[in-house]
Design a protein around this motif. Structure first.
Motif, PDB file in Angstrom:
ATOM      1  N   ASP A   9      16.472  -2.789  11.880  1.00 19.03           N
ATOM      2  CA  ASP A   9      16.538  -4.144  11.710  1.00 19.03           C
ATOM      3  C   ASP A   9      16.701  -4.784  13.271  1.00 19.03           C
ATOM      4  N   ASP A  10      15.793  -5.745  13.373  1.00 19.82           N
ATOM      5  CA  ASP A  10      15.678  -6.314  14.814  1.00 19.82           C
ATOM      6  C   ASP A  10      15.357  -5.501  15.925  1.00 19.82           C
ATOM      7  N   SER A  15      15.376  -9.330  11.360  1.00 13.96           N
ATOM      8  CA  SER A  15      16.040  -9.378  10.230  1.00 13.96           C
ATOM      9  C   SER A  15      17.287 -10.550  10.463  1.00 13.96           C
ATOM     10  N   VAL A  17      20.359  -9.867  11.858  1.00  9.63           N
ATOM     11  CA  VAL A  17      21.436  -9.246  11.197  1.00  9.63           C
ATOM     12  C   VAL A  17      22.724 -10.003  11.523  1.00  9.63           C
ATOM     13  N   ARG A  20      24.334 -13.665   8.378  1.00 15.06           N
ATOM     14  CA  ARG A  20      24.419 -13.066   7.363  1.00 15.06           C
ATOM     15  C   ARG A  20      23.382 -13.674   6.342  1.00 15.06           C
ATOM     16  N   LEU A  23      19.840 -13.069   7.288  1.00 12.43           N
ATOM     17  CA  LEU A  23      19.691 -11.820   7.044  1.00 12.43           C
ATOM     18  C   LEU A  23      19.298 -11.533   5.544  1.00 12.43           C
ATOM     19  N   THR A  27      15.752 -10.155   4.086  1.00 14.76           N
ATOM     20  CA  THR A  27      15.703  -9.099   3.432  1.00 14.76           C
ATOM     21  C   THR A  27      15.115  -9.127   2.070  1.00 14.76           C
ATOM     22  N   SER A  56      19.022   3.693   9.879  1.00 16.72           N
ATOM     23  CA  SER A  56      19.404   2.068   9.540  1.00 16.72           C
ATOM     24  C   SER A  56      20.442   1.857   8.839  1.00 16.72           C
ATOM     25  N   SER A  58      20.674  -0.236   6.778  1.00 17.98           N
ATOM     26  CA  SER A  58      19.958  -1.031   5.491  1.00 17.98           C
ATOM     27  C   SER A  58      20.383   0.202   4.374  1.00 17.98           C
ATOM     28  N   SER A  97      32.558  -3.883  10.539  1.00 20.95           N
ATOM     29  CA  SER A  97      31.281  -3.149  10.729  1.00 20.95           C
ATOM     30  C   SER A  97      31.548  -1.458  10.733  1.00 20.95           C
ATOM     31  N   GLN A  99      29.159   0.193  11.320  1.00 22.23           N
ATOM     32  CA  GLN A  99      27.969   0.653  11.833  1.00 22.23           C
ATOM     33  C   GLN A  99      27.988   1.589  12.974  1.00 22.23           C
ATOM     34  N   GLU A 127      23.938  -5.561  17.250  1.00 16.92           N
ATOM     35  CA  GLU A 127      24.946  -4.919  16.958  1.00 16.92           C
ATOM     36  C   GLU A 127      25.584  -3.756  17.602  1.00 16.92           C
TER      37      GLU A 127
END
Length: 178
Positions: A9-10, A15, A17, A20, A23, A27, A56, A58, A97, A99, A127
């Motif tokens: 993503d991106d 996307s 991200v 929201r 995004l 998506t 990802s 995702s 997050s 992530q 991110e």
């Protein structure tokens, strides 16, 4: 050999991200749109015998539309590492997050599985890719050949965040681009 560990993503598809609402539309409502030049770059890397690992945040439920997009754009085949998503768990996590933890525990086994390969890490500044990839460049300098970070949201390539994140690392081991 050489492998590419890439965000999605991106980095490979638009996307947005951080927003929201956008995004969600990018998506589930709109057709996926590639980041200009990336399909060609990845095909060129594949022609030079690079292997690919797509990591990802995702959810794995998006694998089929992503695989279709990959095929349409001509992105090289590779392993996909998508996040496990369960609605009940995710509702509690929307405000934070995870992530960084997810990507670290996903990338580490890839690096361990191929100790003699050299890796290029490609992500974006939307991110935590800069911080995650800088961590691996610090802890596995013999394996990580280079880090590429696409700047997003109007950030300049010389954005202070990138400079601070990579300040203690050799300038010839990472590149910011837009």
């Amino acid at each position: 050999g050489l492998s590419v560990i890439s965000d999605v993503d991106d980095t490979l598809k638009h996307s947005n991200v951080p927003d929201r609402r956008d995004l969600f539309r990018n998506t589930f409502v709109r057709d996926f749109v590639p980041i200009p030049g990336m399909p060609e770059l990845y095909r060129d890397c594949a022609a030079r015998h690079a292997a690919f690992h797509y990591v990802s945040g995702s959810p794995w439920q998006l694998y089929e539309p992503l695989a279709e997009f990959w095929h349409e754009q001509g992105y090289p085949r590779g392993s996909f590492h998508l996040k496990r998503f369960r609605l009940r768990e995710s509702a509690r996590k929307l405000r934070r997050s995870p992530q960084m933890a997810y990507k670290r525990v996903t990338i580490e086994p890839i690096l361990q599985a191929f100790p003699r390969r050299r890796f290029i890490l490609i992500g974006d500044s939307g991110e935590q890719d800069p911080e995650i990839y800088a961590h691996f460049l610090r802890t596995r300098p013999e394996q990580i050949r280079h880090v590429f970070i696409r700047t997003v949201r109007g950030q300049a390539v010389d954005h202070p965040r990138l400079a601070a994140t990579f300040a203690d690392l050799p300038a010839d081991r990472w590149t910011g681009y837009d």
